[in-house]
Enzyme design. Structure first.
Site, mmCIF file in Angstrom:
data_model
loop_
_atom_site.group_PDB
_atom_site.id
_atom_site.type_symbol
_atom_site.label_atom_id
_atom_site.label_comp_id
_atom_site.label_asym_id
_atom_site.label_seq_id
_atom_site.Cartn_x
_atom_site.Cartn_y
_atom_site.Cartn_z
ATOM 1 N N LYS A 129 78.446 7.476 26.192
ATOM 2 C CA LYS A 129 78.512 8.912 25.900
ATOM 3 C C LYS A 129 78.949 9.660 27.160
ATOM 4 C CE LYS A 129 75.539 12.464 23.797
ATOM 5 N NZ LYS A 129 74.181 12.752 23.286
ATOM 6 N N SER A 143 73.705 14.691 18.714
ATOM 7 C CA SER A 143 74.959 14.937 19.398
ATOM 8 C C SER A 143 75.771 13.676 19.723
ATOM 9 C CB SER A 143 74.669 15.707 20.698
ATOM 10 O OG SER A 143 73.937 14.907 21.594
ATOM 11 N N SER A 185 69.402 12.991 19.037
ATOM 12 C CA SER A 185 70.839 12.848 19.241
ATOM 13 C C SER A 185 71.397 11.433 19.099
ATOM 14 C CB SER A 185 71.232 13.408 20.610
ATOM 15 O OG SER A 185 71.280 14.805 20.543
#
Lengths: 435, 438
Positions: free
Chosen positions: B66, B140, B164
């Protein structure tokens, strides 16, 4: 008149407060890492325990009440020298103390910011994260002189305790009755006195003209000795303090630190031995030096020991630009040396030589006994190689004798008493005098 | 299952190999990486899973990271234009620990700074759900879930503050684990809400998640919140059944969308048949987890974001996305002296209440089971109000607030189940998840 101080003391640690970068002087932006430059994603390392230990010694020596748990807070404000735009500062760990008759409100530790030069538009982050403690006094001081004396004594206390790096940054606040004015970032003790004296003059003038003194923060200009307005404080600044989520609270209850005998008590003891204030001050620059003095004066007259420490030992340290805490010398070695000198077994000059060898960690050179003939030979050598000085001496500049004595002693490795050299040197010089 | 349909869509055959087969060898990993890069080339323009691709050749198990986690020498934008040219000068601890065995194939998109539940709001393009491209992928850590579901990578490191890792796993049909707070170092993870932020593994199956977790745990002097734990191989004994010996708690009073509720009921029935002892309790005070979290996060986030002032890092603050600005402003407001007692202190108190409530429940149960998301992924064009979006964290939020580990496993198209375990009991949690996995 009310004067209060906020004294920032640099702690004597090898590394920074929240990372392992060194705190030494270096080329700009070389002692830095992701943590102290606030790189996104970098977290602080655990609070530097050496810094915490020093901080606790200071809190205790200022007769404060020590608290159990300390939270690291984030103090938010925007400034180019602050990479995160918040400063990590602890909640007070010591409160309600007293020193020199001045009440200490609180003591806490914090990290320093970097160095910002607005003219060159450069930022140096070597200093970012360097450990400090801040000592906050109540506004108990009544004159700039008293503020200066407080700071001098505080500096002496820290030196005695062997904590801190002897460097201060001071903020001071002064009120002549109505509004409080704060003066920020003064870098010397003398600066504090000058800034406060200037402020009194400025504010008195305003009050005499029936003008109002504004509540504001002022900056002290070291070169002009004046203060200039930095910002007016309409409202109290809001730093939006929150506990730093990346750092667990520090439990200081369990931390044990060594505190030497209280400075006041030690000073009284020394004065009780008949020592002068000046000597007392020298002997308490470092508690280990004080201990050395007391152990030496068990067998030797205190005045003799004090004199030797003040002139010989401190002279040698001063010559090397170091302090007593920087050297490792054996107390036994010094005791032997002083005893030998006191009882006339070695000359003062030889004692000096031995001390130098100790300080420089050199193997001791075998002491020689030197004949008068040898001394005279060296004196002649010195005279031959310094014709100018000799000429001047003979023309009446008698203080040059000391120089020639010094040269001679140097060549003789200080193995002869200066008194002896003077007699022989004077004799020799006589023969050079023109009829 | 639905993953196959994604593959059908991309016309890539045999790309969705099980993690176990990949780990146990026999697959040419160099060729596989080339193949995966071709898929990225083909699909990324539409799906926006990746922000940066590793141009250097390499070998190893393909790992997506990420973009709010630092990989030395690669851009770390946190999906925000404010850091569009920021190159990380150091490796996050998790990255350093993965370097030997994994090949970092690229950095994945997410909601900027992790601030979002939809997963579609990266500043560099709209990330889409590969199962239904008109829908959000969940956030996310959306890029990771999309990349795993389409075979662009095989393993991924995401971050989970309040759901997330789990939300996108549920919406895209993959597996994601939020570890116990303190098990995995956060050094190198860009801040959202530091007291809750975690780094969590994602993969297409439970085995894959267990495999990555074995590499990344442990005490780290660079993160004071990490805890000393004994290193363990979480794939060991993973297949041993555990549900028949377990008590599983479910909640009364959770509002769920009909399809989700139906899937949840079937799942409860299924694990009950597998021998689990089901216990029901009221959701009650746990509902405060969502408002509590948002107050805490606003406060901590506004503090963390102070550094982006345009002096040392990145661009001017004006380029920040609307949601990021909203959170900074709200956080600044509620940490002001005059509001602090009313809001910030209230949030700290709320956290204690939820923790206490959950600790009571966890004392009497082995796991909690909920759907991961109370709704199906919403349509990209449905503009949810901030509060509606925040409320979609109702199931993923409470474990985070109490520091508990939680895993999401897929059960139906775009629906995942969440299993919450006891602190530092990831091994049992993974075993239970493995048994539930179809």
């Amino acid at each position: 008149m009310k004067i209060g101080l906020e004294v920032h003391v640099y702690l004597n640690t090898k590394s920074k407060m929240y990372c392992s970068c060194p705190v030494t002087e270096a080329l700009p932006n070389t002692n830095i890492c992701p943590v102290c430059t606030g790189q996104p994603g970098a977290k602080p390392m655990a609070t530097n325990m050496k810094a915490v230990e020093e901080a606790l010694i200071i809190g205790k020596a200022l007769n404060c009440k020590m608290l159990d748990r300390v939270t690291t807070m984030r103090k938010h404000y925007f400034y180019p020298d602050l990479p995160n735009n918040y400063q990590r500062t602890s909640s007070p760990f010591a409160v309600g103390g007293e020193f020199m008759g001045i009440r200490i409100r609180e003591v806490h530790w914090e990290e320093d910011a970097g160095r910002y030069d607005p003219k060159k538009k450069t930022i140096d982050l070597n200093r970012s994260g360097v450990p400090l403690v801040e000592i906050v006094t109540e506004p108990d001081m009544k004159s700039p002189k008293q503020a200066k004396e407080f700071l001098l004594e505080l500096r002496h206390l820290l030196s005695y305790l062997r904590v801190g790096r002897g460097i201060f940054k001071v903020d001071t606040n002064i009120s002549l009755g109505s509004e409080r004015v704060e003066i920020k970032n003064i870098n010397s003790i003398k600066g504090v006195e000058t800034a406060l004296a200037y402020e009194i003059k400025r504010q008195t003038k305003l009050l005499n003209q029936s003008k109002k003194v504004k509540r504001e923060t002022r900056h002290f200009d070291e070169t002009t000795g004046k203060t200039v307005s930095l910002r007016e404080k309409e409202t109290v600044e809001d730093y939006r303090f929150i506990a730093d989520p990346d750092l667990p609270p520090v439990d200081i209850k369990e931390i044990r630190v060594y505190l030497p005998k209280p400075l006041e008590e030690v000073k009284k003891n020394l004065e009780g031995l008949g020592l002068k204030k000046e000597e007392t001050n020298v002997l308490t620059t470092d508690w280990k030096l004080t201990e050395l003095f007391f152990s030496l004066s068990k067998k030797l007259p205190p005045q003799f020991v004090a004199n030797w420490i003040k002139t010989e030992l401190m002279g040698e340290l001063h010559y090397r630009s170091i302090s007593f805490s920087d050297v490792e010398i054996s107390a036994n070695g010094i005791a032997q040396l002083l005893a030998d000198m006191y009882h006339g077994k070695i000359t003062r000059a030889i004692a000096k030589r031995k001390l130098r060898a100790m300080l420089d960690n050199k193997q001791e050179i075998e002491m020689r006994s030197i004949s008068k003939k040898e001394v005279t030979r060296v004196i002649r050598e010195v005279i031959e190689s310094h014709p100018k000085e000799v000429k001047k001496y003979l023309k009446g500049k008698t203080q040059l004798l000391n120089f020639l004595v010094g040269e001679t002693l140097k060549r003789l490795d200080y193995c002869v008493e200066p008194k002896e050299v003077i007699v022989l040197l004077k004799n020799e010089l006589e023969s050079y005098k023109l009829p | 299952m639905f993953l196959r349909s994604v593959v059908g869509m991309s016309k890539q055959e045999n790309i969705l190999i099980s993690s176990k087969d990949l780990v146990q060898g026999g697959v040419n990993l160099e060729k596989r990486i080339e193949k995966q890069k071709r898929i990225i080339n083909k699909l990324n323009r539409r799906l926006h899973a990746f922000i940066s691709i590793n141009e250097e050749k390499g070998e190893g198990l393909s790992l997506a990271v990420k973009d709010n986690i630092c990989v030395k020498g690669m851009r770390a934008t946190s999906s925000s234009k404010i850091l569009k040219d920021y190159v990380a000068p150091y490796d996050a601890t998790v990255v350093r620990k993965c370097r030997d065995l994994f090949y970092i194939i690229g950095k994945t998109a997410h909601d900027p700074f992790g601030a979002g539940s939809s997963g579609s709001t990266s500043d560099f393009g709209v990330t889409r759900n590969p199962i239904d491209e008109s829908r959000v992928p969940g956030g996310s850590s959306s890029g990771n879930a999309v990349a795993l579901a389409t075979g662009m990578c095989d393993f991924a490191l995401g971050t989970d503050t309040f759901g997330s890792v789990r939300a996108p796993a549920a919406f895209c049909g993959v597996v994601g684990l939020r570890p116990t707070y303190g098990l995995v170092s956060r050094y190198g993870l860009m801040d959202l809400c530091m007291s809750l932020d975690t780094i969590g593994p994602m993969a297409r199956d439970v085995y894959g998640v267990a495999y990555i977790l074995s590499f990344i745990t442990g005490l780290d002097p660079r993160d004071c919140t990490t805890v000393k734990t004994t290193k363990c191989d979480y794939t060991k004994g993973l297949d041993e059944p555990i549900l028949s010996k377990s008590t599983i708690t479910i909640f009364r009073g959770l509002e769920l969308q009909a399809e989700v509720e139906d899937a949840f009921e079937k799942e409860v029935e299924r694990i009950s048949n597998l021998g689990a002892d089901i216990r029901e309790v009221n959701f009650g005070k746990i509902k405060y987890a969502v408002p509590t979290y948002y107050l805490l996060m606003f406060s901590e986030f506004s503090s963390a974001m102070q550094k982006f002032d345009g002096v040392l890092f990145g661009e001017k603050r004006a380029v920040l996305s609307e949601e990021v600005k909203r959170r900074i402003l709200l956080g600044t407001y509620i940490t002001l002296k005059e509001h602090k007692d009313k809001w910030y202190s209230l949030a700290l108190n709320g956290k204690r209440v939820v923790e206490k409530e959950l600790s009571k429940i966890m004392n009497k149960t082995d796991f909690i089971l909920t759907p991961t998301m109370p709704v199906l992924p919403w349509k990209l064009e449905d503009e949810l109000s901030p509060v509606e979006e925040y409320m979609s964290d109702i199931c993923t939020g409470f474990p985070a607030l109490a520091g508990l580990p939680a895993i999401s496993i897929p059960v139906r198209k775009m629906i995942g189940m969440q299993l919450v375990g006891k602190k530092f009991q990831e091994h049992s949690l993974l075993r239970a998840a493995k048994e539930m996995e179809k």
